[in-house]
Design a protein around this motif. Structure first.
Motif, PDB file in Angstrom:
ATOM      1  N   PHE A 121     -14.591   5.719  -4.814  1.00  0.00           N
ATOM      2  CA  PHE A 121     -13.140   5.673  -4.630  1.00  0.00           C
ATOM      3  C   PHE A 121     -12.798   5.033  -3.297  1.00  0.00           C
ATOM      4  CE2 PHE A 121     -14.672   9.486  -2.571  1.00  0.00           C
ATOM      5  CZ  PHE A 121     -13.904   9.597  -1.423  1.00  0.00           C
ATOM      6  N   THR A 122     -11.572   4.568  -3.179  1.00  0.00           N
ATOM      7  CA  THR A 122     -11.034   4.106  -1.903  1.00  0.00           C
ATOM      8  C   THR A 122      -9.520   4.187  -1.972  1.00  0.00           C
ATOM      9  OG1 THR A 122     -11.128   2.349  -0.237  1.00  0.00           O
ATOM     10  CG2 THR A 122     -10.829   1.660  -2.517  1.00  0.00           C
ATOM     11  N   ALA A 123      -8.883   4.286  -0.823  1.00  0.00           N
ATOM     12  CA  ALA A 123      -7.425   4.267  -0.765  1.00  0.00           C
ATOM     13  C   ALA A 123      -6.950   2.858  -0.435  1.00  0.00           C
ATOM     14  CB  ALA A 123      -6.927   5.249   0.292  1.00  0.00           C
ATOM     15  N   PHE A 124      -5.732   2.512  -0.871  1.00  0.00           N
ATOM     16  CA  PHE A 124      -5.164   1.205  -0.527  1.00  0.00           C
ATOM     17  C   PHE A 124      -3.648   1.306  -0.453  1.00  0.00           C
ATOM     18  CE2 PHE A 124      -5.019   1.157  -5.153  1.00  0.00           C
ATOM     19  CZ  PHE A 124      -3.847   0.469  -5.460  1.00  0.00           C
ATOM     20  N   ASP A 125      -3.064   0.364   0.251  1.00  0.00           N
ATOM     21  CA  ASP A 125      -1.619   0.275   0.396  1.00  0.00           C
ATOM     22  C   ASP A 125      -1.101  -0.724  -0.641  1.00  0.00           C
ATOM     23  OD1 ASP A 125       1.000  -0.198   1.120  1.00  0.00           O
ATOM     24  OD2 ASP A 125       0.584  -0.571   3.239  1.00  0.00           O
ATOM     25  N   PRO A 126      -0.262  -0.286  -1.595  1.00  0.00           N
ATOM     26  CA  PRO A 126       0.202  -1.224  -2.629  1.00  0.00           C
ATOM     27  C   PRO A 126       1.088  -2.343  -2.084  1.00  0.00           C
ATOM     28  CG  PRO A 126       1.403   0.844  -2.751  1.00  0.00           C
ATOM     29  CD  PRO A 126       0.298   1.056  -1.768  1.00  0.00           C
ATOM     30  N   PHE A 127       1.578  -2.196  -0.852  1.00  0.00           N
ATOM     31  CA  PHE A 127       2.410  -3.237  -0.248  1.00  0.00           C
ATOM     32  C   PHE A 127       1.586  -4.229   0.571  1.00  0.00           C
ATOM     33  CE2 PHE A 127       5.213   0.301  -1.111  1.00  0.00           C
ATOM     34  CZ  PHE A 127       6.322  -0.319  -1.659  1.00  0.00           C
ATOM     35  N   ASP A 128       0.276  -4.007   0.631  1.00  0.00           N
ATOM     36  CA  ASP A 128      -0.630  -4.903   1.351  1.00  0.00           C
ATOM     37  C   ASP A 128      -0.993  -6.077   0.444  1.00  0.00           C
ATOM     38  OD1 ASP A 128      -2.664  -6.192   2.686  1.00  0.00           O
ATOM     39  OD2 ASP A 128      -4.042  -4.476   2.714  1.00  0.00           O
ATOM     40  N   PRO A 129      -0.652  -7.319   0.812  1.00  0.00           N
ATOM     41  CA  PRO A 129      -0.974  -8.468  -0.053  1.00  0.00           C
ATOM     42  C   PRO A 129      -2.476  -8.678  -0.227  1.00  0.00           C
ATOM     43  CG  PRO A 129      -0.092  -9.198   2.062  1.00  0.00           C
ATOM     44  CD  PRO A 129       0.092  -7.719   2.017  1.00  0.00           C
ATOM     45  N   GLN A 130      -3.302  -8.098   0.653  1.00  0.00           N
ATOM     46  CA  GLN A 130      -4.756  -8.227   0.554  1.00  0.00           C
ATOM     47  C   GLN A 130      -5.406  -6.979  -0.070  1.00  0.00           C
ATOM     48  OE1 GLN A 130      -6.154 -11.180   1.404  1.00  0.00           O
ATOM     49  NE2 GLN A 130      -4.033 -11.794   1.790  1.00  0.00           N
ATOM     50  N   ALA A 131      -4.606  -6.159  -0.742  1.00  0.00           N
ATOM     51  CA  ALA A 131      -5.109  -4.878  -1.250  1.00  0.00           C
ATOM     52  C   ALA A 131      -6.300  -5.048  -2.186  1.00  0.00           C
ATOM     53  CB  ALA A 131      -3.987  -4.121  -1.960  1.00  0.00           C
ATOM     54  N   LEU A 132      -6.227  -6.012  -3.107  1.00  0.00           N
ATOM     55  CA  LEU A 132      -7.311  -6.200  -4.066  1.00  0.00           C
ATOM     56  C   LEU A 132      -8.600  -6.596  -3.350  1.00  0.00           C
ATOM     57  CD1 LEU A 132      -8.159  -6.154  -7.011  1.00  0.00           C
ATOM     58  CD2 LEU A 132      -7.389  -8.528  -7.227  1.00  0.00           C
ATOM     59  N   ARG A 155       1.809   9.555 -14.786  1.00  0.00           N
ATOM     60  CA  ARG A 155       2.775   8.563 -14.349  1.00  0.00           C
ATOM     61  C   ARG A 155       2.170   7.628 -13.303  1.00  0.00           C
ATOM     62  NH1 ARG A 155       6.654   8.634 -10.318  1.00  0.00           N
ATOM     63  NH2 ARG A 155       8.479   7.324 -10.732  1.00  0.00           N
ATOM     64  N   LEU A 156       2.422   6.323 -13.473  1.00  0.00           N
ATOM     65  CA  LEU A 156       1.985   5.280 -12.544  1.00  0.00           C
ATOM     66  C   LEU A 156       0.465   5.220 -12.399  1.00  0.00           C
ATOM     67  CD1 LEU A 156       4.707   5.513  -9.736  1.00  0.00           C
ATOM     68  CD2 LEU A 156       4.564   3.880 -11.629  1.00  0.00           C
ATOM     69  N   GLY A 157      -0.230   5.520 -13.476  1.00  0.00           N
ATOM     70  CA  GLY A 157      -1.676   5.321 -13.506  1.00  0.00           C
ATOM     71  C   GLY A 157      -2.006   4.111 -14.363  1.00  0.00           C
ATOM     72  N   ARG A 172       4.748  -2.406 -10.340  1.00  0.00           N
ATOM     73  CA  ARG A 172       5.312  -1.130 -10.804  1.00  0.00           C
ATOM     74  C   ARG A 172       5.239  -0.072  -9.709  1.00  0.00           C
ATOM     75  NH1 ARG A 172       4.948   0.137 -16.235  1.00  0.00           N
ATOM     76  NH2 ARG A 172       5.814   2.151 -15.594  1.00  0.00           N
ATOM     77  N   LEU A 173       4.119  -0.024  -9.012  1.00  0.00           N
ATOM     78  CA  LEU A 173       3.945   0.963  -7.944  1.00  0.00           C
ATOM     79  C   LEU A 173       4.938   0.732  -6.812  1.00  0.00           C
ATOM     80  CD1 LEU A 173       0.064   1.014  -8.009  1.00  0.00           C
ATOM     81  CD2 LEU A 173       1.501   3.040  -8.332  1.00  0.00           C
ATOM     82  N   ARG A 174       5.097  -0.517  -6.405  1.00  0.00           N
ATOM     83  CA  ARG A 174       6.046  -0.821  -5.329  1.00  0.00           C
ATOM     84  C   ARG A 174       7.466  -0.410  -5.719  1.00  0.00           C
ATOM     85  NH1 ARG A 174       4.041  -6.974  -3.744  1.00  0.00           N
ATOM     86  NH2 ARG A 174       2.158  -6.362  -2.564  1.00  0.00           N
ATOM     87  N   GLU A 175       7.780  -0.579  -6.988  1.00  0.00           N
ATOM     88  CA  GLU A 175       9.123  -0.276  -7.478  1.00  0.00           C
ATOM     89  C   GLU A 175       9.400   1.232  -7.505  1.00  0.00           C
ATOM     90  OE1 GLU A 175      11.530  -0.702 -11.734  1.00  0.00           O
ATOM     91  OE2 GLU A 175       9.756  -1.938 -11.334  1.00  0.00           O
ATOM     92  N   GLY A 202       1.783   9.397   1.518  1.00  0.00           N
ATOM     93  CA  GLY A 202       2.172   9.359   0.112  1.00  0.00           C
ATOM     94  C   GLY A 202       2.518   7.992  -0.422  1.00  0.00           C
ATOM     95  N   GLY A 203       2.694   7.000   0.446  1.00  0.00           N
ATOM     96  CA  GLY A 203       2.962   5.644  -0.021  1.00  0.00           C
ATOM     97  C   GLY A 203       1.719   4.871  -0.389  1.00  0.00           C
ATOM     98  N   HIS A 204       0.556   5.475  -0.205  1.00  0.00           N
ATOM     99  CA  HIS A 204      -0.711   4.833  -0.544  1.00  0.00           C
ATOM    100  C   HIS A 204      -1.148   5.164  -1.969  1.00  0.00           C
ATOM    101  CE1 HIS A 204      -0.820   4.208   3.778  1.00  0.00           C
ATOM    102  NE2 HIS A 204      -1.870   3.418   3.630  1.00  0.00           N
TER     103      HIS A 204
END
Length: 433
Positions: A121-132, A155-157, A172-175, A202-204
């Protein structure tokens, strides 16, 4: 005679009736705190305001308050330790609860003691353009699964098979992630968090290795540091999709697998320091590899399972929640119900969207409940409703109705549901997908 006053967050008429049939309920008085509409079927969670109003109501109560309880996921589960601390009633600590509900923190503490039973597992910021790219650098490659650090239900999985899937999921996540991240971050402000967790708010989101197999839920509790499990419920999905078909109790998993899951449960919950509260843990058993995976920990009873325990064991497992909050060892019966097996079925459609133009009438529902004794049907839609307005849905389907049924064996249960489902008449217009 003096009664014990128990406040229930978001109590509705249906659950009041269940609570009043618990063992010892003749000595209890149940009171609601926070209106059900504020925590049911909504995606707006003003936790700070709800806590303030609840605290005011409770402090104005003229008699002793013996317990404050809840039986729902977010926001109720995360509010309870804060309310209980303010009013001096029993609850597990906020930090121990967050070690279960904050999905990244939960994986970190699980890794300490049962590393072989959790996915990468890892955490990521959905607003980070380099997230992938960052997910790949952490050693996770497609396919993988993404979900918010704190979510409710499915929800949101999203299952990610391609960069296009990831782009869709992130959009979808950003929204929508703010509806939970903002109130969850308010809760996090009240906790003592390690630095590695505080930076993942919680935004991650989480990205996790794909796991699967036979899914089930171990229902349990901790009483005075002793971890106990009292039932395992199977979670059965529709073929080839992530949506649930039904929850079935008791589990049909091999005894050895159930025993191992119970041992893992004791190990991880003791390590977390969770105490004097109910919980449930979702697991997979990969039959091909004969491997057990821990999916997630929930800090409550599963409300969907209340009727199943009542049908099979004789009483709702809300008994566990109430007894623990009163400082008592839970008094759950075993196999004293009217049925040998029970299930909650999810009547679904797999549209992208549609408008509901017909639902079964009250008379039709009542006739079906009479035709199949012990059955309870709850409709989740009404005429004119747009399916996309339904809260708490997974990303692939819409649940139009919940159906609880009991029977003497699995085949009769499935046959009865199929007969009933044929008589649930819905219609739609403007269908897409």
């Amino acid at each position: 005679m003096s009664y014990r006053n128990i406040f229930v967050v978001g109590m509705d008429a249906y659950n009041r009736q269940r609570l009043e049939h618990l063992r010892g309920a003749e000595n209890y008085r149940f009171h609601g705190v926070i209106e059900p509409a504020e925590v049911y079927d909504t995606e707006i969670f003003p936790i700070e305001d709800m806590l303030a109003r609840a605290e005011t109501q409770l402090k104005e109560f003229s008699e002793p308050i013996d317990a404050i309880v809840g039986y729902m996921d977010f926001p109720v589960s995360t509010m309870l330790p804060i309310l209980c601390e303010r009013l001096g009633t029993r609850s597990t600590s906020l930090e121990s609860l967050l070690k279960c509900e904050h999905k990244y923190w939960s994986r970190l503490v699980q890794k300490d003691v049962i590393a072989d039973y959790i996915p990468r597992f890892t955490a990521f910021d959905p607003f980070d353009p380099q997230a992938l790219q960052h997910i790949g650098e952490a050693g996770l490659y497609m396919p993988f699964f993404v979900k918010p650090i704190k979510s409710s239900g499915s929800r949101l999985g999203f299952r990610i098979e391609s960069p296009e899937d990831f782009a869709y999921a992130v959009a979808r996540l950003r929204e929508s992630i703010g509806t939970i991240s903002e109130p969850f971050n308010y809760v996090l402000e009240h906790a003592n968090l390690p630095d590695a967790v505080r930076s993942v708010d919680g935004g991650h989101c989480m990205a996790e290795e794909i796991i699967g197999g036979w899914q089930c839920t171990v229902e349990g509790y901790v009483f005075q540091e002793e971890v106990a499990s009292y039932g395992i419920v199977d979670s059965i999905r529709y073929p080839q999709v992530l949506s649930f078909f039904c929850y079935r109790y008791p589990s049909r998993l091999p005894t050895a697998i159930q025993t191992k899951m119970q041992a893992l449960t004791r190990q991880v919950m003791s390590h977390i320091g969770y105490d004097n509260a109910a919980f449930n843990i979702e697991y997979f058993w990969d039959e091909v590899q004969d491997r057990i995976w821990l999916l997630e920990i929930n800090t409550r009873i599963a409300q969907s399972h209340c009727d199943l325990f009542e049908k099979v064991d004789g009483i709702s497992h809300q008994q566990v929640t109430v007894d623990l909050a009163l400082g008592q060892l839970p008094d759950m019966p075993y196999r004293q119900g009217a049925f040998k097996v029970a299930a909650e079925f999810f009547y679904r459609v797999f549209f992208t969207d549609a408008t509901v133009s017909q639902v079964p009438s009250c008379e039709e529902i009542e006739a079906l409940q009479q035709a199949f004794p012990g059955t309870l049907i709850t409709l989740k839609v009404e005429v004119g409703m747009r399916l996309s307005s339904l809260p708490e849905q997974d990303s692939y389907s819409y649940a139009l109705a919940y159906v609880w049924m009991g029977a003497d064996d699995d085949s009769a249960l499935k046959e009865n549901y199929e007969r009933l489902a044929e008589q649930l008449h819905f219609a739609f217009e403007d269908i897409t997908g």
